[in-house]
Design a protein around this motif. Structure first.
Motif, short mmCIF file in Angstrom:
data_model
loop_
_atom_site.label_atom_id
_atom_site.label_comp_id
_atom_site.label_asym_id
_atom_site.label_seq_id
_atom_site.Cartn_x
_atom_site.Cartn_y
_atom_site.Cartn_z
N ILE A 1 -7.48 32.32 57.82
CA ILE A 1 -7.69 31.01 57.21
C ILE A 1 -8.28 31.17 55.81
CG2 ILE A 1 -9.01 28.86 57.37
CD1 ILE A 1 -8.76 29.08 60.42
N ARG A 2 -9.20 32.10 55.65
CA ARG A 2 -9.77 32.35 54.33
C ARG A 2 -8.71 32.82 53.35
NH1 ARG A 2 -14.36 36.48 54.72
NH2 ARG A 2 -14.37 36.05 52.47
N ALA A 3 -7.82 33.71 53.82
CA ALA A 3 -6.77 34.21 52.95
C ALA A 3 -5.79 33.10 52.57
CB ALA A 3 -6.03 35.36 53.64
N ARG A 4 -5.53 32.17 53.50
CA ARG A 4 -4.57 31.10 53.25
C ARG A 4 -5.15 30.04 52.31
NH1 ARG A 4 -0.55 28.55 56.49
NH2 ARG A 4 -0.26 30.53 57.59
N THR A 5 -6.45 29.73 52.48
CA THR A 5 -7.02 28.61 51.75
C THR A 5 -7.87 29.01 50.55
OG1 THR A 5 -9.00 28.56 53.13
CG2 THR A 5 -7.10 27.26 53.88
N GLY A 6 -8.39 30.23 50.57
CA GLY A 6 -9.27 30.65 49.50
C GLY A 6 -10.71 30.21 49.69
N LEU A 7 -11.03 29.60 50.84
CA LEU A 7 -12.40 29.17 51.10
C LEU A 7 -13.27 30.36 51.50
CD1 LEU A 7 -11.69 25.91 53.14
CD2 LEU A 7 -12.43 26.07 50.76
N GLY A 8 -14.58 30.21 51.36
CA GLY A 8 -15.51 31.26 51.75
C GLY A 8 -15.72 31.29 53.25
N ARG A 9 -16.28 32.40 53.73
CA ARG A 9 -16.48 32.60 55.16
C ARG A 9 -17.40 31.55 55.76
NH1 ARG A 9 -20.15 35.29 58.37
NH2 ARG A 9 -19.29 36.24 60.28
N ASN A 10 -18.53 31.30 55.12
CA ASN A 10 -19.48 30.33 55.67
C ASN A 10 -18.88 28.92 55.71
OD1 ASN A 10 -21.37 32.34 55.96
ND2 ASN A 10 -22.43 31.89 54.04
N ARG A 11 -18.10 28.57 54.68
CA ARG A 11 -17.49 27.25 54.64
C ARG A 11 -16.49 27.09 55.78
NH1 ARG A 11 -17.79 21.97 54.18
NH2 ARG A 11 -16.04 21.00 53.06
N VAL A 12 -15.68 28.11 56.04
CA VAL A 12 -14.70 28.05 57.13
C VAL A 12 -15.40 27.91 58.47
CG1 VAL A 12 -12.89 29.30 58.34
CG2 VAL A 12 -12.93 29.29 55.85
N HIS A 13 -16.46 28.70 58.70
CA HIS A 13 -17.20 28.60 59.96
C HIS A 13 -17.81 27.21 60.13
CE1 HIS A 13 -16.96 32.52 61.81
NE2 HIS A 13 -17.16 33.11 60.64
#
Length: 289
Positions: free
Chosen positions: A36-48
């Motif tokens: 998901i991080r690779a697809r969206t470019g969001l950071g790890r903490n934000r995705v969690h």
């Protein structure tokens, strides 16, 4: 009420389009946090944060007692059963049955599934392309601004940088094991080139050290040695036999063509040079206290 803040919350908003998309990638496409991080470019903490309360996809889960029922629910869904039918047959709550099969449409044909995946990928790319482009441009601008600060390196700069990186990556003498000898190991060609410049500043020509590649046994050792010789302009005659590491494909990520192993730079008869590095780093420590 005093002490309460209404301006922000650690929980994602229900109508947050970013959160909706991240949760869809998790539940429908069954992507891991890394994907998901690779697809969206969001950071790890934000995705969690956005995935709070959303169960992970089955392939990332450890086995548990209900895995058999989950597998049976998936099979029933593939046969065209509704969520209510699955819940009734397996004796579980409808909400549980829904969580198990919500990623599976009733039309389970491979062709239809492929069309849905292609459409989903296209929609995701369209939604996140601008975000990724803006992030990449911001990163490139930060790189350019920082690189412009460096300028030319004087002899003092090379001595201080060389001592600092050696103290990070080089072998060091211990009170219980005296080893006043210069040996530097790294996989980054830029860092190794900097250390070679440091050695030259200290009067050590590139023909003096010995070189050795430390690399996984599954790679082309000869090609890796040639790459290091060409990249760092090293004398091939000074290379020693490579050190081979056991290949463990289940946990390795550095298997791409850019992987050339680590280069070990060993300087013979380098006791006094090691003492000099000790002194330089001690001076750095004293300068920042």
């Amino acid at each position: 009420m005093k002490g309460l803040s209404y301006g922000c919350s650690k929980f994602p908003a229900v109508n947050d389009p970013t959160g909706d998309e991240v949760r869809r990638l998790r539940t429908e496409e069954k992507l891991s946090v890394r994907q998901i991080r690779a697809r969206t470019g969001l950071g790890r903490n934000r995705v969690h944060e956005l995935l709070r309360g959303v169960p992970p996809p089955e392939w990332t889960r450890r086995p548990n007692a209900k895995d058999g029922l989950r597998a049976e629910a998936v099979e029933l869904r593939g046969q065209g059963c509704s969520v209510n039918d699955i819940a009734q047959r397996l004796g579980v709550a409808k909400s549980t049955a829904y969580q198990w099969v919500r990623h599976l449409p009733l039309d389970g044909s491979d062709e239809a599934a492929a069309r849905r995946r292609a459409h989903s990928n296209a929609m995701t790319d369209a939604r996140w392309a601008a975000h990724r482009a803006a992030r990449d441009e911001a990163q490139a601008a930060a790189h350019r601004a920082a690189a412009g600060v460096v300028g030319a390196l004087a002899e003092r700069d090379l001595l201080l940088l060389g001592a600092a990186i050696y103290w990070c990556e080089g072998s060091k003498s211990k009170p219980w094991r005296r080893q006043d000898h210069v040996q530097f190991v790294n996989s980054d060609a830029r860092l190794l080139r900097l250390f070679l410049r440091f050695l030259e500043t200290c009067g050590v020509d590139r023909n003096v050290p010995t070189y050795r590649v430390s690399i996984h046994e599954s790679t082309d050792v000869v090609a890796a040695e040639q790459w290091w010789v060409h990249t760092l302009e090293l004398p091939a005659t000074r290379f020693q036999r490579a050190t081979l590491k056991r290949h463990r494909p289940t946990i390795r990520y550095n298997t791409q063509e850019e992987y050339h192993g680590c280069l070990v730079i060993d300087v013979p008869r380098s006791r006094e040079l090691y003492w000099r590095i000790e002194g330089l780093f001690a001076g750095l420590g004293a300068a920042i206290t």
